[in-house]
Scaffold this active site. Sequence first.
Site, PDB file in Angstrom:
ATOM      1  N   GLU A 165       0.857  -1.184   0.000  1.00 26.19           N
ATOM      2  CA  GLU A 165       0.000   0.000   0.000  1.00 26.19           C
ATOM      3  C   GLU A 165       0.896   1.238   0.000  1.00 26.19           C
ATOM      4  O   GLU A 165       1.815   1.355   0.813  1.00 26.19           O
ATOM      5  CB  GLU A 165      -0.901  -0.029   1.239  1.00 26.19           C
ATOM      6  CG  GLU A 165      -1.866   1.135   1.286  1.00 26.19           C
ATOM      7  CD  GLU A 165      -3.067   0.887   2.202  1.00 26.19           C
ATOM      8  OE1 GLU A 165      -3.485  -0.283   2.359  1.00 26.19           O
ATOM      9  OE2 GLU A 165      -3.574   1.871   2.771  1.00 26.19           O
ATOM     10  N   ARG A 166       0.628   2.129  -0.932  1.00 22.94           N
ATOM     11  CA  ARG A 166       1.439   3.350  -1.086  1.00 22.94           C
ATOM     12  C   ARG A 166       2.904   3.022  -1.362  1.00 22.94           C
ATOM     13  O   ARG A 166       3.803   3.769  -0.958  1.00 22.94           O
ATOM     14  CB  ARG A 166       1.343   4.256   0.138  1.00 22.94           C
ATOM     15  CG  ARG A 166      -0.061   4.522   0.640  1.00 22.94           C
ATOM     16  CD  ARG A 166      -0.946   5.064  -0.432  1.00 22.94           C
ATOM     17  NE  ARG A 166      -2.292   5.366   0.060  1.00 22.94           N
ATOM     18  CZ  ARG A 166      -3.245   5.847  -0.732  1.00 22.94           C
ATOM     19  NH1 ARG A 166      -3.037   6.037  -2.010  1.00 22.94           N
ATOM     20  NH2 ARG A 166      -4.422   6.108  -0.247  1.00 22.94           N
ATOM     21  N   ASN A 208      -3.331  -1.688   7.761  1.00 20.75           N
ATOM     22  CA  ASN A 208      -4.640  -2.217   7.352  1.00 20.75           C
ATOM     23  C   ASN A 208      -4.431  -3.733   7.282  1.00 20.75           C
ATOM     24  O   ASN A 208      -4.179  -4.295   6.224  1.00 20.75           O
ATOM     25  CB  ASN A 208      -5.066  -1.645   6.004  1.00 20.75           C
ATOM     26  CG  ASN A 208      -5.258  -0.143   6.086  1.00 20.75           C
ATOM     27  OD1 ASN A 208      -5.831   0.370   7.044  1.00 20.75           O
ATOM     28  ND2 ASN A 208      -4.759   0.581   5.095  1.00 20.75           N
ATOM     29  N   LYS A 285      -3.914  -0.242  14.071  1.00 23.27           N
ATOM     30  CA  LYS A 285      -4.772   0.800  13.504  1.00 23.27           C
ATOM     31  C   LYS A 285      -6.202   0.370  13.805  1.00 23.27           C
ATOM     32  O   LYS A 285      -6.685  -0.623  13.255  1.00 23.27           O
ATOM     33  CB  LYS A 285      -4.541   0.901  11.993  1.00 23.27           C
ATOM     34  CG  LYS A 285      -5.516   1.828  11.271  1.00 23.27           C
ATOM     35  CD  LYS A 285      -5.134   1.981   9.786  1.00 23.27           C
ATOM     36  CE  LYS A 285      -6.130   2.870   9.034  1.00 23.27           C
ATOM     37  NZ  LYS A 285      -5.736   3.077   7.624  1.00 23.27           N
ATOM     38  N   GLU A 289     -10.557   4.692   9.376  1.00 20.19           N
ATOM     39  CA  GLU A 289     -10.757   4.376   7.965  1.00 20.19           C
ATOM     40  C   GLU A 289     -11.314   2.960   7.767  1.00 20.19           C
ATOM     41  O   GLU A 289     -10.802   2.193   6.963  1.00 20.19           O
ATOM     42  CB  GLU A 289      -9.449   4.553   7.187  1.00 20.19           C
ATOM     43  CG  GLU A 289      -8.932   5.977   7.234  1.00 20.19           C
ATOM     44  CD  GLU A 289      -7.708   6.224   6.380  1.00 20.19           C
ATOM     45  OE1 GLU A 289      -6.900   5.308   6.215  1.00 20.19           O
ATOM     46  OE2 GLU A 289      -7.562   7.365   5.890  1.00 20.19           O
ATOM     47  N   ARG A 322      -2.067   3.459  17.104  1.00 17.30           N
ATOM     48  CA  ARG A 322      -2.036   4.642  16.233  1.00 17.30           C
ATOM     49  C   ARG A 322      -3.153   5.632  16.558  1.00 17.30           C
ATOM     50  O   ARG A 322      -4.276   5.246  16.886  1.00 17.30           O
ATOM     51  CB  ARG A 322      -2.126   4.229  14.764  1.00 17.30           C
ATOM     52  CG  ARG A 322      -0.916   3.427  14.336  1.00 17.30           C
ATOM     53  CD  ARG A 322      -1.038   2.968  12.905  1.00 17.30           C
ATOM     54  NE  ARG A 322      -0.581   3.938  11.947  1.00 17.30           N
ATOM     55  CZ  ARG A 322      -1.259   4.324  10.881  1.00 17.30           C
ATOM     56  NH1 ARG A 322      -2.483   3.875  10.649  1.00 17.30           N
ATOM     57  NH2 ARG A 322      -0.756   5.192  10.027  1.00 17.30           N
ATOM     58  N   ARG A 334     -11.523  17.762  10.542  1.00 15.78           N
ATOM     59  CA  ARG A 334     -10.746  16.508  10.603  1.00 15.78           C
ATOM     60  C   ARG A 334      -9.455  16.684  11.390  1.00 15.78           C
ATOM     61  O   ARG A 334      -9.050  15.770  12.118  1.00 15.78           O
ATOM     62  CB  ARG A 334     -10.444  16.024   9.181  1.00 15.78           C
ATOM     63  CG  ARG A 334      -9.485  14.853   9.168  1.00 15.78           C
ATOM     64  CD  ARG A 334      -9.377  14.216   7.815  1.00 15.78           C
ATOM     65  NE  ARG A 334      -8.195  13.357   7.777  1.00 15.78           N
ATOM     66  CZ  ARG A 334      -7.772  12.718   6.708  1.00 15.78           C
ATOM     67  NH1 ARG A 334      -8.427  12.828   5.569  1.00 15.78           N
ATOM     68  NH2 ARG A 334      -6.687  11.963   6.747  1.00 15.78           N
ATOM     69  N   LYS A 358       1.153  10.647  13.646  1.00  9.47           N
ATOM     70  CA  LYS A 358       1.789  11.198  12.439  1.00  9.47           C
ATOM     71  C   LYS A 358       2.322  12.595  12.734  1.00  9.47           C
ATOM     72  O   LYS A 358       1.815  13.288  13.615  1.00  9.47           O
ATOM     73  CB  LYS A 358       0.785  11.255  11.293  1.00  9.47           C
ATOM     74  CG  LYS A 358       0.360   9.877  10.808  1.00  9.47           C
ATOM     75  CD  LYS A 358      -0.507   9.938   9.554  1.00  9.47           C
ATOM     76  CE  LYS A 358      -0.943   8.524   9.165  1.00  9.47           C
ATOM     77  NZ  LYS A 358      -1.718   8.478   7.916  1.00  9.47           N
ATOM     78  N   ASP A 363      -2.309  14.369   7.204  1.00 11.33           N
ATOM     79  CA  ASP A 363      -1.865  13.104   6.626  1.00 11.33           C
ATOM     80  C   ASP A 363      -0.651  13.257   5.718  1.00 11.33           C
ATOM     81  O   ASP A 363      -0.796  13.204   4.498  1.00 11.33           O
ATOM     82  CB  ASP A 363      -3.024  12.479   5.831  1.00 11.33           C
ATOM     83  CG  ASP A 363      -2.749  11.026   5.485  1.00 11.33           C
ATOM     84  OD1 ASP A 363      -1.778  10.469   6.008  1.00 11.33           O
ATOM     85  OD2 ASP A 363      -3.524  10.463   4.692  1.00 11.33           O
ATOM     86  N   GLU A 391       3.851   9.366  -0.583  1.00  9.88           N
ATOM     87  CA  GLU A 391       2.466   9.230  -1.045  1.00  9.88           C
ATOM     88  C   GLU A 391       1.909  10.539  -1.608  1.00  9.88           C
ATOM     89  O   GLU A 391       1.194  10.534  -2.604  1.00  9.88           O
ATOM     90  CB  GLU A 391       1.608   8.749   0.129  1.00  9.88           C
ATOM     91  CG  GLU A 391       0.126   8.711  -0.174  1.00  9.88           C
ATOM     92  CD  GLU A 391      -0.710   8.286   1.026  1.00  9.88           C
ATOM     93  OE1 GLU A 391      -0.150   7.837   2.044  1.00  9.88           O
ATOM     94  OE2 GLU A 391      -1.948   8.418   0.943  1.00  9.88           O
TER      95      GLU A 391
HETATM   96  C1  BDP Z   1      -3.160   7.414   4.511  1.00 15.74           C
HETATM   97  C2  BDP Z   1      -3.044   6.461   3.372  1.00 15.74           C
HETATM   98  C3  BDP Z   1      -3.680   5.137   3.631  1.00 15.74           C
HETATM   99  C4  BDP Z   1      -3.247   4.617   4.973  1.00 15.74           C
HETATM  100  C5  BDP Z   1      -3.544   5.641   6.039  1.00 15.74           C
HETATM  101  C6  BDP Z   1      -2.977   5.251   7.404  1.00 15.74           C
HETATM  102  O1  BDP Z   1      -3.639   7.060   2.251  1.00 15.74           O
HETATM  103  O2  BDP Z   1      -3.305   4.275   2.590  1.00 15.74           O
HETATM  104  O3  BDP Z   1      -3.871   3.419   5.272  1.00 15.74           O
HETATM  105  O4  BDP Z   1      -2.922   6.847   5.731  1.00 15.74           O
HETATM  106  O5  BDP Z   1      -1.977   5.823   7.777  1.00 15.74           O
HETATM  107  O6  BDP Z   1      -2.129   8.329   4.325  1.00 15.74           O
HETATM  108  O7  BDP Z   1      -3.539   4.418   8.082  1.00 15.74           O
END
Ligand code: BDP
Length: 698
Positions: A165-166, A208, A285, A289, A322, A334, A358, A363, A391
């Site tokens: 992912e990314r 994820n 996590k 999301e 997280r 947000r 983060k 983000d 990303e």
């Molecule tokens: C976002 C990304 C996503 C990640 C999410 C995360 O777009 O793919 O799953 O963060 O950090 O930046 O959980």
Amino acid sequence: EDGYRLWLRYESLATTQAESLRSQARRVVIASPRTATLEAAAGELRRGIEGLSAGAPIDVIDMPAEGPGEGDVVIGTTGGDWRGAPEQTEKAIGPGGYRVSSQAVHGGTYTAVEGQDQSGVLYGVFALLRALQSGNSIDSIELADHPRVGLRLLNHWDNLDRYVERGYAGQSLWDWWRLPDLVDPRYTDYARANASIGINGTVLNNVNAAAEVLTPRYIAKAAKLADVFRPWGIRVYLSARWSAPRDIGGLDTADPLDPAVRAWWAAKADEIYAAIPDFGGFLVKANSEGQPGPREYGRSHADGANMLAAALAPHGGVVMWRAFVYSETDPEDRVRQAYTEFKPLDGTFADNVLVQVKNGPLDFQPREPFHPMFGGMPGTPLMMEFQLTKEYLGFSTHLVYLGALWEEVLQTDTFAQGGGSTVAKVVDGRLDGHELTGIAGVANIGRDRDWSGSDFDQANWYAFGRLAWNPDGDAHVIAREWLQQTFSTDPAFVEPAAELMMRSREAVVNYMTPLGLTHIMGTGHHYGPAPWVDDLGRPEWNPFYYHRADADGIGFDRTASGSNAVEQYHAPVGEQFGSLESVPDEYLLWFHRVPWDYRLRDGTTLWQALARQYDQGVGQAEAMRAEWETLGQHVDPVRRARVADYLDIQVREAKWWRDACLAYFQARSGLDWPDGVTPPPLTLDDYRAMQFPYAPGN
Ligand code: BDP
């Protein structure tokens, strides 16, 4: 030159230097009882010296009865009598600390590499090799250092099917299908590279997470990787899916207060530790999301984290929970949400929990103000999460040195305990007296031959390790170090190239998101400009949510008259951000909504300034490309050409960013083009039609 060797190239030095090294590094002597780590360190030293001195193979021996001799390089943990009375230097104190020094013997010298512990020896060896590769002589060498942060981890967002992912550097390194039977030699090279910059842990799978990674099959695979990494001082961690007791455990609940759930996780921890005795712990996590989490059961993040912490505590493991949460239904701004949710939980987390945050409250944008949780959660160890994979910054295609971004964040003053309360001091535990400390970096590594998708993206891996080791490190110095080891030690190359790297971060901010704009990248994959998008399912997924440009003005009001996100910062930071008088230009539209004719401190209107910044970004990208034509002369033709090709893409796309964004903002504002600005060559509709349907996605 395919980039595979990273910064561990060990190319032959110039003739005189090579000869001198050959005479002063004739054999490697292991002074402490042999362990896998000492053998790894000795092997690396031999490899480095043989390469750098272009000499004959050298021996690795145990300490002879007569003690060290002239030209030996002796490695071992402190406290042995091989170096006479071992004195401590303050800098070398603490786990992972080392001292490298020249010692007199029989009228000559030998070199001593002493570690406070096994890892310290390894880090001392890499420090010595770094010094030699950067052009220093082994004569009268004196180096001492120790890591300031305990957990220095990569987070791989790697799925079990090898999709990253990314990820912009190919598939996952982990060949889950063939593990544990087939052990790719690349795993060892990965571990060497990490050890060389002090990284001491790796989370193997995506946040994820798939619950399958916690099944016996996958535990055996992870255990094999842990075996490969262990000699290099690297522990394995896993991302745990909150609903695993339901998904793979046969339970019908994942409620953290349910005894059956607690027992399931405790047994799972026992099972993992039976296979991986030094397993590091879980990254989670949850309720973010779409990921499951304790809130489904009316429990808090602390209830969830503490339940896992109890399962890991008997084994010495940690939970990294997280804080990247934002709700799909909550109308709250947000960027306020994580703080709102976690602040009341401060001080309620178990001793072996870190909350992973983060760097900014949104983000991983090209520029964000620091996350207000830093300085806002004194009773909780906060782990910094940086993103190495770019990303939102042009993937591995654009040259952007993130050391500059990270240094900016780490050196920002939170004022939590008055002036000098930098984010670095929150993270390394000094500010609030935490022993448990950590920094995580979302990895930019994949199966591409060059590991990171481009030569210059390797620098972000390198800089992350060095800043995790010392969050007060200097990104410019780190860039120089990396260049010397990766390309050339010629000062005519190193200094200008380091300056180019340092400027690259501001360039991307300028051509993507100047003056506090944010999150206006293409939908889903986040590549290319799309400030116009306003039709996605959740408001905060839309670029429009972040800039709200219309005929009256542009920007997001986060002052007291708006979402009041500024109240989450300590005085005087909140006041500084909240006032138009004092907000730095680079955060203007992040915190304020202003009319198009608003005048900046230098007298230009907002509209003029926006056009100017975008254009400046393009100019900076063009300058980088032009400079590389000269600098590239110091580099082998293969890597020179590859970097040049990428810079061509970057210049083209910087223009695309500028033109598309300005076309859009002009249409929203209805204003004439400012004097001296050339209107974009295409129409807004043309830019809107330019998409990257198959850009590496999410
Ligand atoms: C976002 C990304 C996503 C990640 C999410 C995360 O777009 O793919 O799953 O963060 O950090 O930046 O959980």
